[in-house]
Write a protein that holds these residues in place. Structure first.
Motif, PDB file in Angstrom:
ATOM      1  N   GLY A 287      46.414  33.075  30.729  1.00  0.00           N
ATOM      2  CA  GLY A 287      45.731  34.344  30.937  1.00  0.00           C
ATOM      3  C   GLY A 287      45.674  34.729  32.406  1.00  0.00           C
ATOM      4  N   VAL A 288      44.947  35.803  32.689  1.00  0.00           N
ATOM      5  CA  VAL A 288      44.765  36.281  34.062  1.00  0.00           C
ATOM      6  C   VAL A 288      43.665  35.470  34.728  1.00  0.00           C
ATOM      7  CG1 VAL A 288      44.206  38.266  35.505  1.00  0.00           C
ATOM      8  CG2 VAL A 288      45.504  38.593  33.389  1.00  0.00           C
ATOM      9  N   ASN A 289      43.939  34.965  35.939  1.00  0.00           N
ATOM     10  CA  ASN A 289      42.963  34.149  36.668  1.00  0.00           C
ATOM     11  C   ASN A 289      43.047  34.492  38.151  1.00  0.00           C
ATOM     12  OD1 ASN A 289      41.851  32.132  34.579  1.00  0.00           O
ATOM     13  ND2 ASN A 289      44.061  31.959  34.281  1.00  0.00           N
ATOM     14  N   LYS A 290      42.350  35.549  38.544  1.00  0.00           N
ATOM     15  CA  LYS A 290      42.469  35.997  39.926  1.00  0.00           C
ATOM     16  C   LYS A 290      41.226  36.783  40.349  1.00  0.00           C
ATOM     17  CE  LYS A 290      44.569  40.524  39.054  1.00  0.00           C
ATOM     18  NZ  LYS A 290      45.706  41.435  39.385  1.00  0.00           N
ATOM     19  N   ILE A 291      41.073  36.905  41.659  1.00  0.00           N
ATOM     20  CA  ILE A 291      40.028  37.734  42.256  1.00  0.00           C
ATOM     21  C   ILE A 291      40.688  38.970  42.866  1.00  0.00           C
ATOM     22  CG2 ILE A 291      38.190  37.872  43.972  1.00  0.00           C
ATOM     23  CD1 ILE A 291      37.968  34.858  43.873  1.00  0.00           C
ATOM     24  N   THR A 292      40.060  40.125  42.675  1.00  0.00           N
ATOM     25  CA  THR A 292      40.462  41.344  43.365  1.00  0.00           C
ATOM     26  C   THR A 292      39.443  41.610  44.460  1.00  0.00           C
ATOM     27  OG1 THR A 292      41.440  42.252  41.352  1.00  0.00           O
ATOM     28  CG2 THR A 292      40.963  43.805  43.137  1.00  0.00           C
ATOM     29  N   PHE A 293      39.921  41.781  45.696  1.00  0.00           N
ATOM     30  CA  PHE A 293      39.034  41.973  46.840  1.00  0.00           C
ATOM     31  C   PHE A 293      39.002  43.424  47.274  1.00  0.00           C
ATOM     32  CE2 PHE A 293      40.417  37.531  47.134  1.00  0.00           C
ATOM     33  CZ  PHE A 293      39.203  36.879  47.331  1.00  0.00           C
ATOM     34  N   ASN A 294      37.868  43.821  47.872  1.00  0.00           N
ATOM     35  CA  ASN A 294      37.767  45.114  48.520  1.00  0.00           C
ATOM     36  C   ASN A 294      38.481  45.063  49.870  1.00  0.00           C
ATOM     37  OD1 ASN A 294      36.012  46.517  46.571  1.00  0.00           O
ATOM     38  ND2 ASN A 294      34.461  45.025  47.210  1.00  0.00           N
ATOM     39  N   ALA A 295      38.616  46.234  50.493  1.00  0.00           N
ATOM     40  CA  ALA A 295      39.312  46.307  51.773  1.00  0.00           C
ATOM     41  C   ALA A 295      38.642  45.458  52.842  1.00  0.00           C
ATOM     42  CB  ALA A 295      39.403  47.769  52.231  1.00  0.00           C
ATOM     43  N   ASP A 296      37.305  45.281  52.757  1.00  0.00           N
ATOM     44  CA  ASP A 296      36.583  44.500  53.765  1.00  0.00           C
ATOM     45  C   ASP A 296      36.578  43.002  53.461  1.00  0.00           C
ATOM     46  OD1 ASP A 296      34.866  44.374  51.617  1.00  0.00           O
ATOM     47  OD2 ASP A 296      33.123  45.193  52.670  1.00  0.00           O
ATOM     48  N   GLY A 297      37.276  42.599  52.414  1.00  0.00           N
ATOM     49  CA  GLY A 297      37.357  41.186  52.067  1.00  0.00           C
ATOM     50  C   GLY A 297      36.310  40.719  51.083  1.00  0.00           C
ATOM     51  N   SER A 298      35.357  41.568  50.714  1.00  0.00           N
ATOM     52  CA  SER A 298      34.335  41.193  49.739  1.00  0.00           C
ATOM     53  C   SER A 298      34.917  41.234  48.329  1.00  0.00           C
ATOM     54  CB  SER A 298      33.130  42.133  49.838  1.00  0.00           C
ATOM     55  OG  SER A 298      33.514  43.472  49.583  1.00  0.00           O
ATOM     56  N   VAL A 299      34.258  40.527  47.418  1.00  0.00           N
ATOM     57  CA  VAL A 299      34.753  40.435  46.045  1.00  0.00           C
ATOM     58  C   VAL A 299      34.475  41.723  45.280  1.00  0.00           C
ATOM     59  CG1 VAL A 299      34.541  39.218  43.854  1.00  0.00           C
ATOM     60  CG2 VAL A 299      34.475  37.930  45.989  1.00  0.00           C
ATOM     61  N   LYS A 300      35.495  42.252  44.644  1.00  0.00           N
ATOM     62  CA  LYS A 300      35.348  43.429  43.797  1.00  0.00           C
ATOM     63  C   LYS A 300      35.259  43.027  42.332  1.00  0.00           C
ATOM     64  CE  LYS A 300      37.629  47.782  42.516  1.00  0.00           C
ATOM     65  NZ  LYS A 300      38.803  48.654  42.774  1.00  0.00           N
ATOM     66  N   GLN A 301      36.130  42.111  41.941  1.00  0.00           N
ATOM     67  CA  GLN A 301      36.239  41.773  40.524  1.00  0.00           C
ATOM     68  C   GLN A 301      36.891  40.399  40.361  1.00  0.00           C
ATOM     69  OE1 GLN A 301      37.297  45.107  37.701  1.00  0.00           O
ATOM     70  NE2 GLN A 301      39.174  43.917  37.578  1.00  0.00           N
ATOM     71  N   ILE A 302      36.442  39.680  39.356  1.00  0.00           N
ATOM     72  CA  ILE A 302      37.030  38.386  39.021  1.00  0.00           C
ATOM     73  C   ILE A 302      37.487  38.429  37.568  1.00  0.00           C
ATOM     74  CG2 ILE A 302      36.623  35.904  38.764  1.00  0.00           C
ATOM     75  CD1 ILE A 302      34.390  36.181  40.869  1.00  0.00           C
ATOM     76  N   GLU A 303      38.731  38.075  37.323  1.00  0.00           N
ATOM     77  CA  GLU A 303      39.246  37.955  35.964  1.00  0.00           C
ATOM     78  C   GLU A 303      39.567  36.489  35.712  1.00  0.00           C
ATOM     79  OE1 GLU A 303      41.949  41.323  34.561  1.00  0.00           O
ATOM     80  OE2 GLU A 303      42.083  41.513  36.749  1.00  0.00           O
ATOM     81  N   VAL A 304      39.132  36.002  34.564  1.00  0.00           N
ATOM     82  CA  VAL A 304      39.328  34.581  34.279  1.00  0.00           C
ATOM     83  C   VAL A 304      39.534  34.366  32.782  1.00  0.00           C
ATOM     84  CG1 VAL A 304      36.834  34.189  34.151  1.00  0.00           C
ATOM     85  CG2 VAL A 304      38.367  32.259  34.617  1.00  0.00           C
ATOM     86  N   SER A 305      40.426  33.435  32.473  1.00  0.00           N
ATOM     87  CA  SER A 305      40.680  33.033  31.091  1.00  0.00           C
ATOM     88  C   SER A 305      40.433  31.533  31.007  1.00  0.00           C
ATOM     89  CB  SER A 305      42.129  33.345  30.695  1.00  0.00           C
ATOM     90  OG  SER A 305      42.427  34.715  30.891  1.00  0.00           O
ATOM     91  N   TYR A 306      39.598  31.125  30.067  1.00  0.00           N
ATOM     92  CA  TYR A 306      39.234  29.713  30.014  1.00  0.00           C
ATOM     93  C   TYR A 306      38.890  29.286  28.598  1.00  0.00           C
ATOM     94  CZ  TYR A 306      34.390  31.531  30.275  1.00  0.00           C
ATOM     95  OH  TYR A 306      33.212  32.198  30.048  1.00  0.00           O
ATOM     96  N   ILE A 307      38.747  27.986  28.438  1.00  0.00           N
ATOM     97  CA  ILE A 307      38.527  27.405  27.120  1.00  0.00           C
ATOM     98  C   ILE A 307      37.356  26.431  27.183  1.00  0.00           C
ATOM     99  CG2 ILE A 307      39.566  26.066  25.228  1.00  0.00           C
ATOM    100  CD1 ILE A 307      42.313  26.733  26.594  1.00  0.00           C
TER     101      ILE A 307
END
Length: 332
Positions: A287-307
């Motif tokens: 699955g998708v397992n990544k962080i999307t960051f804002n322009a200033d380096g702060s976290v915008k969104q986290i996508e994770v697939s786990y069991i």
């Protein structure tokens, strides 16, 4: 006596209260003038030490710290008693590990002094003539030595002063502090795919929900039920039978990240193979397992697939599949 001095000092009746508290110690009394002014650490936030503690403890939440970011917390020292400082008073400050040893013993805590590279303590503080209090700042840096798994505290001591008497108890104090990693915060948890429990179709996902991702280490966070939908604790709420809110016992995921923003692993907050069902967390690499960051380096969104796995029947047998998105809302 520590708490009496401190709390009454914060109100108006300074002279009267100090007489009633300090007069027990003969060395604090000037027979000609009454109670002597004393030097000590004061009201740097609430005193959160236990009632049996000799020394005060002041605590600071440093917020979310990025790698190599430096922040500070205040340390107040005061000239306490009937008078203001008659001249500039220079106080020398130092870390005293024996203070922390005694504090931990009296309070049942496990604070440790941080590595010297993590903090910068001013060597002196100056209470100016005609004043009672001055403030210095202790700087804290989230460098390679910072360990989010440790409970940090600085046990401070006024080692000497250019004039005035140092209080035997208020002349020492413990300053605890904690930091959050850059992923810590309040998030909206949503599903990017159905939650699937392979043993029971009656158990389904419960989305969207406000959830905390709470610092577990420098590069990991643990899932916490922010609103107490099931229980305000480390749980992942689910739905049983379409209407009843439930959760998997002894399970809440820990998400671990690398510097690039990739989710590298998932484990169980309660420990791998925890509880009667021996539940663990496992990353689903398909699955998708990544962080999307804002322009200033702060976290915008986290996508994770786990069991969530269970080893009660067979080693790490998959039980439930999760595909989720966490959208940052703000600090918790």
């Amino acid at each position: 006596m520590k708490r009496t001095i401190k709390s009454l000092f914060l109100f108006a009746a300074v002279a009267t209260t100090l007489v009633s508290c300090i007069k027990e110690r003969d060395m604090n009394i000037d027979p000609a003038k009454g109670v002597a002014n004393m030097l000590g650490f004061t009201y740097s936030g609430d005193d959160v030490a236990g009632s049996s503690s000799v020394y005060s403890r002041f605590t600071s939440d440093l917020g979310s710290l990025k790698a190599n970011q430096t922040v500070s917390f205040p340390v107040n020292v005061s000239y306490m008693g009937q008078n203001e400082a008659p001249a500039d008073i220079t106080l020398n400050l130092a870390v005293d590990t024996e203070v922390l040893t005694q504090f931990n013993s009296e309070n049942g805590t496990n604070y440790v002094v941080p590595d010297a590279s993590i903090f910068k303590l001013p060597a002196t503080a100056v209470i100016k003539k005609g004043t009672r209090t001055t403030q210095v700042k202790v700087e804290v840096t989230n460098n390679a030595s910072f360990d989010f798994n440790k409970n940090y505290a600085l046990p401070l001591k006024i080692t000497s002063a250019s004039s005035g008497a140092i209080s035997s108890n208020l002349g020492k104090a413990v300053y605890s502090f904690s930091a959050r990693n850059q992923y810590d915060g309040l998030y909206v948890m949503e599903a990017t795919g159905p939650m699937v429990d392979v043993t029971s179709a009656a158990l389904t996902g419960y989305y969207p929900l406000n959830m905390y991702l709470i610092t577990y280490s420098g590069n990991s966070v643990a899932l916490f039920d922010a609103d107490g939908v099931y229980s305000k604790n480390y749980f992942h709420p689910i739905v049983s039978g379409g209407t009843s809110v439930s959760a998997y016992g002894s399970f809440s995921p820990i998400f671990t990240f690398d510097a690039s923003g990739k989710v590298t692993s998932v484990s169980n907050y309660y420990g791998q193979e925890s509880g009667g069902n021996k539940r663990s967390g496992m990353l689903d690499p398909t699955g998708v397992n990544k962080i999307t960051f804002n322009a200033d380096g702060s976290v915008k969104q986290i996508e994770v697939s786990y069991i969530m796995t269970q080893s009660v029947a067979s080693p790490f047998a998959p039980r439930t599949y999760f595909k989720e998105k966490f959208t940052y809302k703000g600090q918790r």
